[in-house]
Structures are given as structure tokens and as C-alpha cells.
Design an enzyme around this catalytic site. Structure first.
Site, short mmCIF file in Angstrom:
data_model
loop_
_atom_site.label_atom_id
_atom_site.label_comp_id
_atom_site.label_asym_id
_atom_site.label_seq_id
_atom_site.Cartn_x
_atom_site.Cartn_y
_atom_site.Cartn_z
N LEU A 90 0.81 -1.21 0.00
CA LEU A 90 0.00 0.00 0.00
C LEU A 90 0.85 1.27 0.00
O LEU A 90 0.51 2.25 -0.67
CB LEU A 90 -0.93 0.01 1.22
CG LEU A 90 -2.04 -1.04 1.22
CD1 LEU A 90 -2.73 -1.07 2.59
CD2 LEU A 90 -3.06 -0.78 0.12
N ASP A 97 13.06 4.16 10.73
CA ASP A 97 12.51 3.04 11.51
C ASP A 97 11.57 3.66 12.53
O ASP A 97 12.01 4.35 13.46
CB ASP A 97 13.65 2.29 12.21
CG ASP A 97 13.15 1.12 13.06
OD1 ASP A 97 11.92 1.01 13.30
OD2 ASP A 97 13.99 0.32 13.50
N ASN A 121 1.82 5.13 7.18
CA ASN A 121 1.37 3.88 6.57
C ASN A 121 2.01 2.64 7.19
O ASN A 121 1.40 1.57 7.16
CB ASN A 121 1.70 3.92 5.07
CG ASN A 121 1.58 2.57 4.41
OD1 ASN A 121 0.49 2.09 4.14
ND2 ASN A 121 2.73 1.93 4.16
N TYR A 159 -3.62 -6.73 16.56
CA TYR A 159 -3.72 -5.86 15.37
C TYR A 159 -4.99 -5.03 15.43
O TYR A 159 -4.96 -3.81 15.24
CB TYR A 159 -3.69 -6.71 14.11
CG TYR A 159 -3.81 -5.90 12.84
CD1 TYR A 159 -2.71 -5.21 12.33
CD2 TYR A 159 -5.02 -5.80 12.16
CE1 TYR A 159 -2.81 -4.46 11.16
CE2 TYR A 159 -5.13 -5.05 10.99
CZ TYR A 159 -4.02 -4.38 10.51
OH TYR A 159 -4.13 -3.62 9.36
N LYS A 197 -5.30 -0.87 15.82
CA LYS A 197 -5.90 0.00 14.81
C LYS A 197 -7.06 0.80 15.39
O LYS A 197 -7.30 1.94 14.97
CB LYS A 197 -6.35 -0.84 13.61
CG LYS A 197 -5.19 -1.41 12.80
CD LYS A 197 -4.26 -0.31 12.26
CE LYS A 197 -3.21 -0.86 11.34
NZ LYS A 197 -2.34 0.20 10.76
N THR A 250 -2.23 -7.86 0.28
CA THR A 250 -0.91 -7.37 0.66
C THR A 250 -0.15 -8.47 1.39
O THR A 250 -0.71 -9.52 1.72
CB THR A 250 -1.01 -6.14 1.59
OG1 THR A 250 -1.56 -6.55 2.85
CG2 THR A 250 -1.88 -5.05 0.99
#
Length: 231
Positions: free
Chosen positions: A13, A53, A80, A156, A160, A189
Site C-alpha cells: 500500500l 525506523d 502507513n 492488530y 488499529k 498485501t
């Protein structure tokens, strides 16, 4: 000329976002942790590589200093970079696992945003785009008709959700900068083993729209390629 800095831009992405924004006339800076891959991506696209990083304070500060010395300001920051974290049973997740996921997906955004805010404030229309996920949405994960309602990814998904709230709080605290959280949707992805039905071009629609909205665009919203979505 609009100058855009994208983290994690050497593949998937991030790479497609860079390609599309270059096509739209932006000057794009490719932020990537691994120099060889970052330089290769930048050379292929015709962009400039900046080593970054997001989990390392010194690296983030050095990247901001590099951009300050070369470009002076940026207009758009696209946060991103992200990781999926371990895929094992939930009962086996550890605090160290959680810290590793949050260090990229949440704390990394805080590091980069803090370091690049002085550069954004030199823009007439500063924008921050945070790439979040529908997996961080209560509405989506409680809807059995949606793919998000069938996925179990505690670290995860929660990271988010935290990122989306962080975005709305930044928008409230920093009204001179437009902040938008965007959900790419289920895109093919590396993060999901290329299992998503969307192409990376479709997955970057919301990112590109937020990055190119222009003065007066939305702030503090959670959007996907179709518009504002419930959270």
C-alpha cells in the site's frame, strides 16, 4: 508543489500510494526501515529515499532532520507503516507481543507525527493521513456480514482502534493540521498473504483521496474508499 512523506513506502500500500501521488504531481519521500529496499523502491518510482525506523526515536528524529535540511517543509504525512503481529492462539499472546505491535502501529505514529509536525506547520495546508483498518471498528467487527466480523486478531485490531482514536484526538488538539484515519479495506498485501479481494490500487483510494483533498477537506474522520464509515 505538494511534498509528501510516506512511512513504510517500499512495498504494498505504501508503494502504490507513492506511485499514485507522484502521478498526481506530488514530490514524494519514501520512508523505509531497510535501506536496500527503500532505495530500490525510490529509484523505481523516481522518488527520494529517507531511512526511517518508526520504532526508533533516533531514526525518526534523523529522518525529520534530513527532510528539514533538504525540503524544508512537507505538506502531507502518510503514516502507513504497520505490522500484523503474531497469528497464534489468543491465550498465548504476551505483553511483549502487544508491545511489538503497538510500537509500530500506534507508538510509531506518535513518534513520526511529533517529529514531523514542525515541518508540516511550514505548509499552507498540512495534512496527516493515518492508515488504520476496519478491524479496529466496533461496527465492522460486530457485523457478521462483513469480513471484519469473522477475523480474530486481538493485537492488530485493538492497535488499529487505538490509532483511529488517536487520529480523532490529534484533529481536536491540533486544529491547524487536518488528520484523517483511512481504512484501505481488505486488500491483497503481504500482511494477509495476498488473500484480500481488492487490488493495492483500490486499497489506496482512501489514502490518495485524503492526501489530495485540498484546503477545507475533512479532519477527524474515519473514511474508506466509499466515504465516512462507522467506527
Amino acid at each position: 508543489m505538494t511534498t509528501t512523506f510516506i512511512t513504510g513506502a517500499n512495498k504494498s500500500l505504501g508503494y502504490e500510494t507513492a506511485r499514485r501521488l507522484l502521478e498526481a504531481g506530488h514530490t514524494v519521500l519514501i520512508g523505509a526501515r531497510e535501506p536496500r529496499r527503500g532505495r530500490a523502491a525510490a529509484e523505481a518510482l523516481g522518488a527520494r529515499f529517507v531511512q526511517l525506523d518508526v520504532t526508533d526515536d533516533a531514526s525518526v528524529e534523523a529522518a525529520a532532520a534530513d527532510v528539514a535540511a533538504r525540503e524544508g517543509t512537507i505538506d502531507v504525512l502518510v503514516n502507513n507503516a504497520g505490522v500484523g503481529g503474531p497469528q497464534g492462539p489468543a491465550e498465548e499472546l504476551t505483553a511483549a507481543d502487544a508491545l511489538a505491535v503497538y510500537d509500530v502501529n500506534v507508538f510509531g505514529v506518535v513518534r513520526v507525527t511529533r517529529a514531523f509536525l514542525p515541518l508540516l506547520r511550514g505548509s499552507a495546508d498540512p495534512v496527516v493521513v493515518n492508515v488504520t483498518s476496519g478491524l479496529g471498528s466496533f461496527a465492522a467487527t460486530h457485523d457478521p456480514e462483513r469480513v471484519e466480523g469473522r477475523v480474530v486478531a486481538p493485537l492488530y485490531a485493538s492497535s488499529k482502534s487505538a490509532l483511529t482514536m488517536l487520529t480523532t484526538q490529534y484533529a481536536r488538539a491540533l486544529p491547524g493540521v487536518r488528520f484523517t484515519a483511512v481504512d484501505p479495506g481488505y486488500t491483497a498485501t503481504d500482511l494477509n498473504g495476498h488473500s484480500g479481494p481488492q487490488t493495492v490500487t483500490e486499497g489506496t483510494d482512501a489514502v490518495v483521496a485524503a492526501a489530495t483533498a485540498g484546503p477545507g477537506g475533512p479532519s477527524g474522520e474515519f473514511r474508506d474508499r466509499y466515504g465516512v464509515v462507522p467506527w
